[in-house]
Design a protein around this motif. Structure first.
Motif, short mmCIF file in Angstrom:
data_model
loop_
_atom_site.label_atom_id
_atom_site.label_comp_id
_atom_site.label_asym_id
_atom_site.label_seq_id
_atom_site.Cartn_x
_atom_site.Cartn_y
_atom_site.Cartn_z
N PRO A 128 0.83 -1.21 0.00
CA PRO A 128 0.00 0.00 0.00
C PRO A 128 0.86 1.26 0.00
N VAL A 129 0.48 2.21 -0.81
CA VAL A 129 1.17 3.50 -0.89
C VAL A 129 0.60 4.42 0.18
N ILE A 130 1.44 5.24 0.78
CA ILE A 130 0.97 6.25 1.73
C ILE A 130 0.18 7.31 0.97
N LEU A 131 -1.04 7.54 1.38
CA LEU A 131 -1.93 8.47 0.69
C LEU A 131 -1.63 9.91 1.12
N THR A 132 -1.70 10.83 0.17
CA THR A 132 -1.43 12.24 0.42
C THR A 132 -2.56 13.09 -0.16
N ARG A 133 -2.40 14.39 -0.09
CA ARG A 133 -3.44 15.31 -0.57
C ARG A 133 -3.75 15.09 -2.05
N GLU A 134 -2.79 14.57 -2.82
CA GLU A 134 -3.04 14.29 -4.24
C GLU A 134 -4.07 13.19 -4.43
N ASP A 135 -4.31 12.41 -3.40
CA ASP A 135 -5.27 11.31 -3.50
C ASP A 135 -6.69 11.74 -3.16
N LEU A 136 -6.89 12.97 -2.76
CA LEU A 136 -8.22 13.42 -2.33
C LEU A 136 -9.30 13.22 -3.39
N PRO A 137 -9.08 13.58 -4.66
CA PRO A 137 -10.15 13.35 -5.65
C PRO A 137 -10.58 11.89 -5.74
N ALA A 138 -9.62 10.98 -5.69
CA ALA A 138 -9.96 9.55 -5.76
C ALA A 138 -10.73 9.13 -4.51
N LEU A 139 -10.35 9.64 -3.36
CA LEU A 139 -11.06 9.30 -2.12
C LEU A 139 -12.48 9.84 -2.14
N LYS A 140 -12.67 11.02 -2.67
CA LYS A 140 -14.00 11.61 -2.76
C LYS A 140 -14.90 10.82 -3.71
N ALA A 141 -14.30 10.25 -4.74
CA ALA A 141 -15.09 9.51 -5.75
C ALA A 141 -15.32 8.05 -5.34
N ASP A 192 -16.44 4.60 -3.41
CA ASP A 192 -17.59 4.10 -2.66
C ASP A 192 -17.16 3.32 -1.42
N LYS A 193 -15.85 3.28 -1.15
CA LYS A 193 -15.34 2.54 -0.01
C LYS A 193 -15.66 3.27 1.30
N LEU A 194 -15.54 2.53 2.41
CA LEU A 194 -15.87 3.08 3.72
C LEU A 194 -14.66 3.64 4.45
N PHE A 195 -13.52 2.95 4.28
CA PHE A 195 -12.28 3.34 4.96
C PHE A 195 -11.16 3.38 3.92
N ALA A 196 -10.11 4.10 4.25
CA ALA A 196 -8.96 4.17 3.35
C ALA A 196 -7.69 3.93 4.16
N ARG A 197 -6.67 3.43 3.48
CA ARG A 197 -5.36 3.23 4.09
C ARG A 197 -4.31 3.24 3.00
N LYS A 198 -3.04 3.62 3.30
CA LYS A 198 -2.72 4.00 4.64
C LYS A 198 -2.25 5.45 4.67
N PHE A 199 -2.36 6.04 5.86
CA PHE A 199 -1.99 7.43 6.06
C PHE A 199 -0.84 7.49 7.06
N ASP A 200 -0.05 8.55 6.95
CA ASP A 200 1.06 8.76 7.88
C ASP A 200 1.19 10.26 8.09
N ILE A 201 0.82 10.74 9.28
CA ILE A 201 0.81 12.18 9.52
C ILE A 201 2.22 12.77 9.52
N SER A 202 3.25 11.93 9.65
CA SER A 202 4.62 12.45 9.56
C SER A 202 5.01 12.71 8.11
N VAL A 203 4.25 12.13 7.17
CA VAL A 203 4.49 12.36 5.74
C VAL A 203 3.56 13.46 5.22
N ASP A 204 2.27 13.34 5.53
CA ASP A 204 1.30 14.34 5.09
C ASP A 204 0.11 14.29 6.04
N SER A 205 0.00 15.29 6.88
CA SER A 205 -1.12 15.35 7.82
C SER A 205 -2.30 16.11 7.25
#
Length: 351
Positions: free
Chosen positions: A304-317, A319-332
């Motif tokens: 799994p790739v660490i998700l960042t602000r560039e992934d927001l459009p895909a997350l908004k589109a 239909d999934k309930l949860f997303a992973r993975k995030f790392d606030i030390s990389v992009d909060s």
């Protein structure tokens, strides 16, 4: 609709606390697993940050190292805690501390209410190149197509047909190694002694000695527990309470399952799927765990790739309930954007 969460965490106390805060709602229960190899300060800080929640429980700690059976046991510990304390829940969601919801709590409740009785995970037969009889090319589970197993034949062989050991600080050793097989014992020892100076230079003496010893004592091919054929599947899933009870009951009634999977690489990706693939719940499987994950490349070695602000459009589109993975030390900021652009706007999109 009452929801329970088992959350596996090994670092980032503030990120875990934020996840709990976002999922906190009426009728929600949390079971947190803090792995044994977590930094002491992170452990202390996590307990401090979550002590004000009356609906947060902590289960028995296990080794949460990559590939270890402790990850599987951690989920079982969480399930057993929920059942032992007779906590009322309709659905159980298994998450990691690196996950985050991409749907509101109201949406989650409605989703599980509208899909009551379905089990949200996928399973894939390991020794069948035509998954569950699907036509060639049909999308299967998490976007994989039929006829070619995503792990690849080599990984299938290493995961189930060889032993994986962690011993004396040495992790994930493939047993047996062919270089130690079909040779007289004295010849094997001579090879080891001949290479001993090189092993010292490479700081591999202990590992090579254990590989040799275990290869000599584990020459027989592994046998799968009678009545169970290994299945691949999702580590993260959502299942009903009665399905949770079935998993715990089966694990207790068939100790040979745990014995087999304790020496299986990444058992968390096959233990629960194997149980459910041989259960009445097989007919209820959604073949999707409703987790958004962006994978690196393709093939059996993806991660799994660490998700960042560039992934927001895909997350908004999505239909999934949860997303992973995030790392606030990389992009909060991505979590702030999810809060603002998805969770606080999701009521108009509730099912």
């Amino acid at each position: 609709m009452k929801l329970a969460y088992i959350i596996l965490s090994h670092k980032a106390p503030y990120q875990l606390a934020r996840l709990v805060s976002r999922l906190h709602d009426e009728g929600v229960t949390f079971v947190i697993h803090l792995c044994r190899n977590m930094q002491r300060e992170d452990y202390r800080k996590t307990r401090e940050l979550l002590k004000s929640y009356s609906n947060v429980f902590f289960c028995k700690r296990e080794d949460g190292s990559w590939g270890e059976f402790g990850i599987t046991q951690a989920v079982l510990n969480g399930m057993e805690l929920l059942l032992h304390h007779r906590i009322d829940f309709d659905y159980l969601n298994v998450l990691s501390g690196n996950d985050y919801p991409i749907k509101s709590n109201a949406y989650l409740r409605n989703f599980f209410e509208n899909n009551k009785g379905r089990q949200f995970l996928w399973v894939l037969p390991v020794y069948d190149y035509i998954p569950l009889g699907l036509p060639e090319g049909q999308i299967y589970g998490e976007g994989w197509k039929g006829y070619v197993h995503p792990w690849g034949s080599e990984h299938r062989f290493l995961r189930f047909e060889k032993y994986w050991y962690s011993m004396l600080g040495e992790r994930l050793m493939i047993i047996p190694e062919t270089r130690f097989l079909n040779k007289p014992l004295w010849n094997v020892l001579k090879i080891f002694l001949y290479n001993l100076p090189a092993y010292y230079r490479q700081k591999k003496v202990r590992r090579e000695f254990l590989l040799m010893l275990l290869s000599l004592t584990h020459q027989r091919k592994r046998e799968t527990p009678q009545g169970f054929t290994p299945y691949a599947g999702s580590q993260w899933f959502s299942v009903t309470r009665d399905c949770t009870e079935y998993i715990v009951h089966t694990a207790r009634q068939h100790p040979e399952l745990k014995k087999f999977f304790k020496h299986t690489l990444l058992s968390d990706e096959s233990f629960f799927s194997t149980i459910l693939a041989h259960s009445p719940y097989m007919l209820q499987l959604a073949q999707c765990n409703y987790r958004y994950i962006r994978w690196s490349g393709s093939g059996p070695r993806t991660h799994p790739v660490i998700l960042t602000r560039e992934d927001l459009p895909a997350l908004k589109a999505s239909d999934k309930l949860f997303a992973r993975k995030f790392d606030i030390s990389v992009d909060s900021t991505i979590l702030d954007l999810i809060d603002r652009e998805i969770l606080f706007k999701s009521r108009e999109h509730e099912p």
